[in-house]
Design a protein around this motif. Structure first.
Motif, PDB file in Angstrom:
ATOM      1  N   VAL A 174      -5.489  47.074  34.646  1.00 45.21           N
ATOM      2  CA  VAL A 174      -5.457  48.516  34.371  1.00 45.21           C
ATOM      3  C   VAL A 174      -5.320  48.826  32.890  1.00 45.21           C
ATOM      4  O   VAL A 174      -5.248  49.987  32.503  1.00 45.21           O
ATOM      5  N   GLY A 175      -5.284  47.795  32.047  1.00 52.35           N
ATOM      6  CA  GLY A 175      -5.250  48.020  30.607  1.00 52.35           C
ATOM      7  C   GLY A 175      -3.898  48.387  30.046  1.00 52.35           C
ATOM      8  O   GLY A 175      -3.826  48.944  28.944  1.00 52.35           O
ATOM      9  N   ALA A 176      -2.817  48.071  30.759  1.00 54.17           N
ATOM     10  CA  ALA A 176      -1.461  48.334  30.243  1.00 54.17           C
ATOM     11  C   ALA A 176      -1.054  47.180  29.335  1.00 54.17           C
ATOM     12  O   ALA A 176      -0.078  46.461  29.595  1.00 54.17           O
ATOM     13  N   THR A 177      -1.783  47.019  28.243  1.00 53.36           N
ATOM     14  CA  THR A 177      -1.637  45.852  27.382  1.00 53.36           C
ATOM     15  C   THR A 177      -0.253  45.753  26.766  1.00 53.36           C
ATOM     16  O   THR A 177       0.238  44.647  26.489  1.00 53.36           O
ATOM     17  N   TRP A 178       0.393  46.899  26.537  1.00 56.23           N
ATOM     18  CA  TRP A 178       1.711  46.882  25.903  1.00 56.23           C
ATOM     19  C   TRP A 178       2.779  46.197  26.758  1.00 56.23           C
ATOM     20  O   TRP A 178       3.831  45.817  26.262  1.00 56.23           O
ATOM     21  N   MET A 179       2.508  46.033  28.049  1.00 59.23           N
ATOM     22  CA  MET A 179       3.467  45.366  28.917  1.00 59.23           C
ATOM     23  C   MET A 179       3.289  43.851  28.946  1.00 59.23           C
ATOM     24  O   MET A 179       4.176  43.124  29.410  1.00 59.23           O
ATOM     25  N   LEU A 180       2.169  43.357  28.444  1.00 57.34           N
ATOM     26  CA  LEU A 180       1.863  41.936  28.575  1.00 57.34           C
ATOM     27  C   LEU A 180       2.847  41.013  27.856  1.00 57.34           C
ATOM     28  O   LEU A 180       3.194  39.954  28.409  1.00 57.34           O
ATOM     29  N   SER A 298       7.673  38.860  16.882  1.00 56.62           N
ATOM     30  CA  SER A 298       6.606  37.848  16.902  1.00 56.62           C
ATOM     31  C   SER A 298       6.029  37.624  18.293  1.00 56.62           C
ATOM     32  O   SER A 298       4.999  36.963  18.435  1.00 56.62           O
ATOM     33  N   LEU A 299       6.679  38.168  19.334  1.00 58.90           N
ATOM     34  CA  LEU A 299       6.300  37.851  20.712  1.00 58.90           C
ATOM     35  C   LEU A 299       4.839  38.175  21.021  1.00 58.90           C
ATOM     36  O   LEU A 299       4.139  37.337  21.611  1.00 58.90           O
ATOM     37  N   LEU A 305      -1.880  38.862  21.229  1.00 59.79           N
ATOM     38  CA  LEU A 305      -1.931  40.290  21.499  1.00 59.79           C
ATOM     39  C   LEU A 305      -1.681  41.067  20.216  1.00 59.79           C
ATOM     40  O   LEU A 305      -1.124  40.529  19.252  1.00 59.79           O
ATOM     41  N   PRO A 306      -2.071  42.355  20.160  1.00 61.04           N
ATOM     42  CA  PRO A 306      -1.797  43.157  18.968  1.00 61.04           C
ATOM     43  C   PRO A 306      -0.298  43.291  18.701  1.00 61.04           C
ATOM     44  O   PRO A 306       0.525  43.087  19.599  1.00 61.04           O
TER      45      PRO A 306
END
Length: 323
Positions: A174-180, A298-299, A305-306
């Motif tokens: 779903v593109g919730a990249t900030w949770m990855l 740094s995670l 990831l960005p």
């Protein structure tokens, strides 16, 4: 799921989502639902566009399986359990309440996927809000809630490996990249996680977790480098020297490859803090927090990831009401 057999279609009616006067019949796998098309279209732009086209008329060439009571069955290419969770969330306002109301993780993931697919934004954001309790996007929330995906107060799930892997797949879809970063961290910090997740993860995702775990082991050690400066030169307490020596022993055991590596929730310093004098304790606490904050920053890069700043921009675009 309460169901009854439907002799006309050979499927199972979901009784709580079967309204006898409704005009729309949906099918997902063997489950069928009779719901109000106008109500659904008012919340979903996808269904609104779908239902704006004239439905085919019943003819003698159609099979009984294609219609019920003269209504064409619309097939959804979704899992029945996820379709039921999504439709319940739409038609029952008490079923899928915002956090911290109790909810099952499977329900959250089902609503997340289908609310995204069918463009029901308020349910999509609500599902993400539930998941953000498990997988925080900021370090303060992690400290407040405990270890990632371990101490949730309201999202219920059993086991560990399959729910974590399912969450990773869902938020990626779903593109919730900030949770990855948080989801990857929750998976990869566990010793021999690949034994438990290899059934659910493969390829790039599994490789990222393996690489991440090796970084976590090193970060686990580097986050306690401040121990070299303890006891402070001004400290005259024998107890501080004894405590630091014991911390080194625990750290060496914990950094063994057969141990979990969780730099953000490491108990070595926490366990020694009460045994130190106030000066050594304050110094160690400040350095430990600095190390954890540096690791948190740094995670995302560990998983290609960005940076957090960019991830928060992504989140802002999705989670605001004007999105």
């Amino acid at each position: 799921m309460s169901t009854t057999s439907d002799s006309e279609s050979g499927c199972q009616r979901v009784e709580d989502l079967w309204f006898s006067d409704a005009d729309l019949i949906l099918r997902a796998e063997k489950a069928i639902f009779r719901v109000y098309g106008g109500f659904l279209a008012a919340r979903s732009s996808v269904f609104r566009d779908m239902l704006s086209f004239p439905q085919p008329q019943t003819t003698g060439t159609q099979t009984e399986e294609e219609t019920i009571d003269g209504h064409t069955i619309i097939r959804l290419h979704d899992e029945a359990t996820e379709a039921e969770a999504f439709l319940r969330a739409v038609f029952d306002s008490s079923f899928f309440m915002p956090p911290p109301n109790p909810v099952k993780l499977d329900t959250v993931i089902g609503v997340l996927r289908l609310a995204h697919k069918y463009d029901v934004q308020y349910l999509f954001r609500r599902a993400l809000a539930h998941l953000e309790v498990l997988y925080p996007f900021d370090l303060a929330s992690l400290y407040a809630g405990g270890s990632l995906a371990a101490f949730s107060t309201h999202v219920q799930f059993e086991g560990w490996s399959e729910p974590a892997a399912n969450t990773l797949q869902a938020v990626s879809e779903v593109g919730a990249t900030w949770m990855l970063p948080s989801v990857y961290y929750a998976i990869a910090h566990v010793d021999e996680f690949w034994v438990y997740t290899s059934e659910y993860l493969e390829g790039e995702q599994l490789e990222k977790c393996l690489v991440g775990h090796s970084h976590f082991i090193r970060a686990h050690t580097s986050s306690h480098r401040f121990l070299h400066a303890l006891p402070l030169a001004s400290c005259n307490f024998t107890a501080c020297r004894v405590t630091v020596a014991g911390a080194y022993r625990r750290l060496n055991r914990r950094t063994d490859l057969c141990q979990d590596a969780e730099p953000l929730r490491e108990w070595v310093f926490d366990s020694m803090n009460d045994e130190l004098c106030s000066a050594c304790s304050d110094f160690g606490a400040a350095r430990h927090v600095e190390a954890q904050e540096a690791f948190w920053e740094s995670l995302p890069s560990l998983f290609q990831l960005p940076a957090w700043e960019k991830l928060m921009e992504m989140r802002q675009k999705v989670m605001t009401d004007t999105a």
